[in-house]
Scaffold this active site. Sequence first.
Site, PDB file in Angstrom:
ATOM      1  N   GLY A 144      -7.698  -6.803  36.737  1.00 41.05           N
ATOM      2  CA  GLY A 144      -6.662  -6.196  37.566  1.00 41.05           C
ATOM      3  C   GLY A 144      -7.205  -5.719  38.896  1.00 41.05           C
ATOM      4  O   GLY A 144      -6.625  -5.999  39.957  1.00 41.05           O
ATOM      5  N   GLU A 177     -17.786  -0.402  41.026  1.00 43.34           N
ATOM      6  CA  GLU A 177     -17.993  -0.763  39.625  1.00 43.34           C
ATOM      7  C   GLU A 177     -19.369  -0.303  39.174  1.00 43.34           C
ATOM      8  O   GLU A 177     -20.377  -0.602  39.819  1.00 43.34           O
ATOM      9  CB  GLU A 177     -17.855  -2.290  39.455  1.00 43.34           C
ATOM     10  CG  GLU A 177     -18.137  -2.809  38.059  1.00 43.34           C
ATOM     11  CD  GLU A 177     -17.241  -2.186  36.972  1.00 43.34           C
ATOM     12  OE1 GLU A 177     -16.025  -2.386  37.020  1.00 43.34           O
ATOM     13  OE2 GLU A 177     -17.784  -1.491  36.080  1.00 43.34           O
ATOM     14  N   THR A 200     -13.340  -5.992  30.897  1.00 46.69           N
ATOM     15  CA  THR A 200     -13.221  -6.257  29.468  1.00 46.69           C
ATOM     16  C   THR A 200     -12.844  -7.702  29.189  1.00 46.69           C
ATOM     17  O   THR A 200     -13.456  -8.368  28.344  1.00 46.69           O
ATOM     18  CB  THR A 200     -12.161  -5.318  28.852  1.00 46.69           C
ATOM     19  OG1 THR A 200     -12.599  -3.973  29.035  1.00 46.69           O
ATOM     20  CG2 THR A 200     -11.979  -5.589  27.370  1.00 46.69           C
ATOM     21  N   GLU A 243      -7.215 -10.759  14.831  1.00 49.86           N
ATOM     22  CA  GLU A 243      -7.947 -11.899  15.420  1.00 49.86           C
ATOM     23  C   GLU A 243      -9.353 -12.007  14.818  1.00 49.86           C
ATOM     24  O   GLU A 243      -9.779 -13.087  14.393  1.00 49.86           O
ATOM     25  CB  GLU A 243      -8.031 -11.738  16.942  1.00 49.86           C
ATOM     26  CG  GLU A 243      -6.678 -11.962  17.623  1.00 49.86           C
ATOM     27  CD  GLU A 243      -6.725 -11.825  19.132  1.00 49.86           C
ATOM     28  OE1 GLU A 243      -7.719 -11.274  19.672  1.00 49.86           O
ATOM     29  OE2 GLU A 243      -5.760 -12.261  19.793  1.00 49.86           O
ATOM     30  N   ARG A 246      -2.541   0.426   7.903  1.00 50.27           N
ATOM     31  CA  ARG A 246      -1.656   1.498   7.421  1.00 50.27           C
ATOM     32  C   ARG A 246      -0.297   1.010   6.940  1.00 50.27           C
ATOM     33  O   ARG A 246       0.284   1.592   6.048  1.00 50.27           O
ATOM     34  CB  ARG A 246      -1.394   2.493   8.566  1.00 50.27           C
ATOM     35  CG  ARG A 246      -2.606   3.230   9.006  1.00 50.27           C
ATOM     36  CD  ARG A 246      -2.244   4.442   9.811  1.00 50.27           C
ATOM     37  NE  ARG A 246      -1.926   4.127  11.199  1.00 50.27           N
ATOM     38  CZ  ARG A 246      -2.186   4.939  12.205  1.00 50.27           C
ATOM     39  NH1 ARG A 246      -2.763   6.100  11.988  1.00 50.27           N
ATOM     40  NH2 ARG A 246      -1.865   4.611  13.432  1.00 50.27           N
ATOM     41  N   GLY A 265      -7.712   0.574  17.817  1.00 47.88           N
ATOM     42  CA  GLY A 265      -7.073   0.784  19.116  1.00 47.88           C
ATOM     43  C   GLY A 265      -8.056   1.042  20.245  1.00 47.88           C
ATOM     44  O   GLY A 265      -9.270   1.125  20.027  1.00 47.88           O
ATOM     45  N   HIS A 282       8.416 -36.506  21.154  1.00 47.02           N
ATOM     46  CA  HIS A 282       8.094 -36.818  19.761  1.00 47.02           C
ATOM     47  C   HIS A 282       6.822 -37.652  19.670  1.00 47.02           C
ATOM     48  O   HIS A 282       6.638 -38.539  20.506  1.00 47.02           O
ATOM     49  CB  HIS A 282       9.275 -37.596  19.162  1.00 47.02           C
ATOM     50  CG  HIS A 282       9.113 -37.864  17.702  1.00 47.02           C
ATOM     51  ND1 HIS A 282       9.218 -36.866  16.748  1.00 47.02           N
ATOM     52  CD2 HIS A 282       8.844 -39.012  17.036  1.00 47.02           C
ATOM     53  CE1 HIS A 282       9.025 -37.400  15.562  1.00 47.02           C
ATOM     54  NE2 HIS A 282       8.791 -38.690  15.702  1.00 47.02           N
TER      55      HIS A 282
HETATM   56  P1  NDP Z   1      -3.589  -2.173  18.718  1.00 47.83           P
HETATM   57  O1  NDP Z   1      -2.885  -1.044  19.325  1.00 47.83           O
HETATM   58  O2  NDP Z   1      -3.017  -3.534  18.790  1.00 47.83           O
HETATM   59  O3  NDP Z   1      -3.840  -1.862  17.178  1.00 47.83           O
HETATM   60  C1  NDP Z   1      -4.452  -0.691  16.756  1.00 47.83           C
HETATM   61  C2  NDP Z   1      -4.432  -0.695  15.254  1.00 47.83           C
HETATM   62  O4  NDP Z   1      -5.181   0.416  14.791  1.00 47.83           O
HETATM   63  C3  NDP Z   1      -3.039  -0.573  14.672  1.00 47.83           C
HETATM   64  O5  NDP Z   1      -2.923  -1.406  13.566  1.00 47.83           O
HETATM   65  C4  NDP Z   1      -2.969   0.890  14.252  1.00 47.83           C
HETATM   66  O6  NDP Z   1      -2.174   1.116  13.143  1.00 47.83           O
HETATM   67  C5  NDP Z   1      -4.409   1.135  13.855  1.00 47.83           C
HETATM   68  N1  NDP Z   1      -4.792   2.538  13.908  1.00 47.83           N
HETATM   69  C6  NDP Z   1      -4.726   3.379  14.948  1.00 47.83           C
HETATM   70  N2  NDP Z   1      -5.193   4.587  14.604  1.00 47.83           N
HETATM   71  C7  NDP Z   1      -5.543   4.508  13.310  1.00 47.83           C
HETATM   72  C8  NDP Z   1      -6.050   5.427  12.385  1.00 47.83           C
HETATM   73  N3  NDP Z   1      -6.316   6.690  12.721  1.00 47.83           N
HETATM   74  N4  NDP Z   1      -6.291   5.023  11.118  1.00 47.83           N
HETATM   75  C9  NDP Z   1      -6.028   3.745  10.773  1.00 47.83           C
HETATM   76  N5  NDP Z   1      -5.530   2.822  11.596  1.00 47.83           N
HETATM   77  C10 NDP Z   1      -5.286   3.204  12.860  1.00 47.83           C
HETATM   78  O7  NDP Z   1      -5.058  -2.090  19.324  1.00 47.83           O
HETATM   79  P2  NDP Z   1      -6.239  -3.132  19.382  1.00 47.83           P
HETATM   80  O8  NDP Z   1      -7.446  -2.299  19.482  1.00 47.83           O
HETATM   81  O9  NDP Z   1      -6.139  -4.164  18.336  1.00 47.83           O
HETATM   82  O10 NDP Z   1      -5.992  -3.815  20.779  1.00 47.83           O
HETATM   83  C11 NDP Z   1      -5.853  -3.003  21.935  1.00 47.83           C
HETATM   84  C12 NDP Z   1      -4.939  -3.638  22.918  1.00 47.83           C
HETATM   85  O11 NDP Z   1      -5.623  -4.688  23.560  1.00 47.83           O
HETATM   86  C13 NDP Z   1      -3.730  -4.290  22.278  1.00 47.83           C
HETATM   87  O12 NDP Z   1      -2.664  -3.402  22.137  1.00 47.83           O
HETATM   88  C14 NDP Z   1      -3.409  -5.382  23.233  1.00 47.83           C
HETATM   89  O13 NDP Z   1      -2.562  -4.863  24.218  1.00 47.83           O
HETATM   90  C15 NDP Z   1      -4.756  -5.751  23.813  1.00 47.83           C
HETATM   91  N6  NDP Z   1      -5.268  -6.973  23.180  1.00 47.83           N
HETATM   92  C16 NDP Z   1      -4.611  -8.138  23.406  1.00 47.83           C
HETATM   93  C17 NDP Z   1      -5.050  -9.296  22.837  1.00 47.83           C
HETATM   94  C18 NDP Z   1      -4.297 -10.557  23.093  1.00 47.83           C
HETATM   95  O14 NDP Z   1      -3.522 -10.592  24.038  1.00 47.83           O
HETATM   96  N7  NDP Z   1      -4.459 -11.588  22.279  1.00 47.83           N
HETATM   97  C19 NDP Z   1      -6.212  -9.343  21.980  1.00 47.83           C
HETATM   98  C20 NDP Z   1      -6.836  -8.061  21.792  1.00 47.83           C
HETATM   99  C21 NDP Z   1      -6.369  -6.932  22.372  1.00 47.83           C
HETATM  100  P3  NDP Z   1      -0.592   1.318  13.217  1.00 47.83           P
HETATM  101  O15 NDP Z   1       0.011   0.010  13.563  1.00 47.83           O
HETATM  102  O16 NDP Z   1      -0.282   1.765  11.854  1.00 47.83           O
HETATM  103  O17 NDP Z   1      -0.366   2.351  14.266  1.00 47.83           O
END
Ligand code: NDP
Length: 454
Positions: free
Chosen positions: A15, A34, A41, A184, A201, A264, A433
């Site tokens: 960005g 930077e 990332t 992933e 969860r 997350g 097709h």
């Molecule tokens: P996400 O927000 O996608 O997922 C976080 C996960 O962690 C959720 O399943 C959440 O559960 C869980 N979680 C959060 N806190 C806790 C806790 N205390 N205990 C247990 N589980 C918990 O984050 P990611 O880190 O996977 O990815 C970050 C961001 O990066 C994504 O949101 C996306 O925007 C981006 N990204 C995009 C990709 C792509 O475009 N292909 C690939 C990788 C990342 P719950 O659902 O229950 O809240």
Amino acid sequence: MDADFDLITLGAGSGGVAASRRAALHGARVAIVEGNRVGGTCVLRGCVPKKLLMYAAQFGDGLQDARGYGWQLGGAPADVRFDMPAWAAAKAAETARLEGLYRQMLAGSSVQLVEGWGKLVAPHTVQVGDRTLTARHILVATGSAPVRDSIPGIDACATSDDLLDLQTLPAQAAVVGGGFIAVEFASMLARLGVQVALFYRDRLPLRGFDTMLRTAAASALQAAGVVLHPGCVPQRIQRDGSQFLLILGEDRMLPFPWVLNATGRRPNTAGLGLAVDAQGAVPVDDQCDTALPGVHAIGDVTNRKNLTPVAIAEGRALADRLFSPGHRPVDLRLVPSAVFMLPPLATVGPTEEEALAAGHRLQIFETDFRPMKQAFIGGAERTAMKLLVDADSQRVLAVHMAGADAPEIVQSLAVALTAGATKDHFDRTIAMHPTAAEEFMLMRQASRTLPAAG
Ligand code: NDP
């Protein structure tokens, strides 16, 4: 005002670099600050190396499938193995090449790279080490980093950054979380020979995605040998010699040699000198302006839609607005996204529940089939597709797909949705097709019609 620069950008990720180059193209004097490697990332620790690992994992399937297509590979299947150090060396060379390109692009656009960590110390003023720089505008594009305090003890576990730097893969892994990164990497690791257990969860992984995709993701993970633990996350994680104990309840604990923390990411704001909201993000309005005059923020640091192309679009739109006469605001109503598991998922538009809650009467067109490539070899992998159509206007609201090539297909269909395509446009489009994508043109009967919610 009399300043050293027109724009100082903090953070040379996708960005920040896009915004800086666009501003320089408009004639602005730009510096980009930077403290880490240039590229951010996505290029260094995310999208790019992740996809390179996904390709590596995909070859495993491809090699096995090739036998069904008549290839004699020689030797026993056990002789075919993945060499992680070889991948890691190639990945390091590729990310270094891309970093070099980013540096060249900045220099070629006359954007001055200032190496160090920047901090806002006064209006229009940034401190980098012992240098004080002033600018008419300051752009915060510092991205995000893995959360390390979601569960007691999880800070000792690996994050996606660590995984992508591994030289050898563990034999067994627990993945904690059910989002993009968890799914992933669980999918890839399983294909690369790791015994994976996934702890999340909710009832299904990928909260926020359409249920069809979430169900497909769970089935695909199971088919790849991932042991799913829905509704189950550790209360705490404890180090026990060379392994980790996942404490799941009073008398329930499971040992793993390696644990991936995929719970997350959090905005990078420490030391910036900026106010943040309860989630630790820099609050902005829909033009990416913060409450401070002349200070703007884009991308993950604002914690809205945390996707590289969104950060790039926001950065370019901001540079256009600040430094050129005309500009087009970023429209985030239809943001396509993909989960690069195997097979992948892709989506554009609302989930079924979101569309109903938004007041749409829905016609739902769905199909689920075994693609030709799989059917030929007796493979079990399936493809699922879904179109959500507004029953009154016939406008196609959403496209969801789980299956081979889903991101490539859905990316193109996103153009049709942005253009306001109706179901009739899909019906009138001649199919190509044999492809999987043609099924989107051939779904003639709605499988369900639902009244708007509420
Ligand atoms: P996400 O927000 O996608 O997922 C976080 C996960 O962690 C959720 O399943 C959440 O559960 C869980 N979680 C959060 N806190 C806790 C806790 N205390 N205990 C247990 N589980 C918990 O984050 P990611 O880190 O996977 O990815 C970050 C961001 O990066 C994504 O949101 C996306 O925007 C981006 N990204 C995009 C990709 C792509 O475009 N292909 C690939 C990788 C990342 P719950 O659902 O229950 O809240």
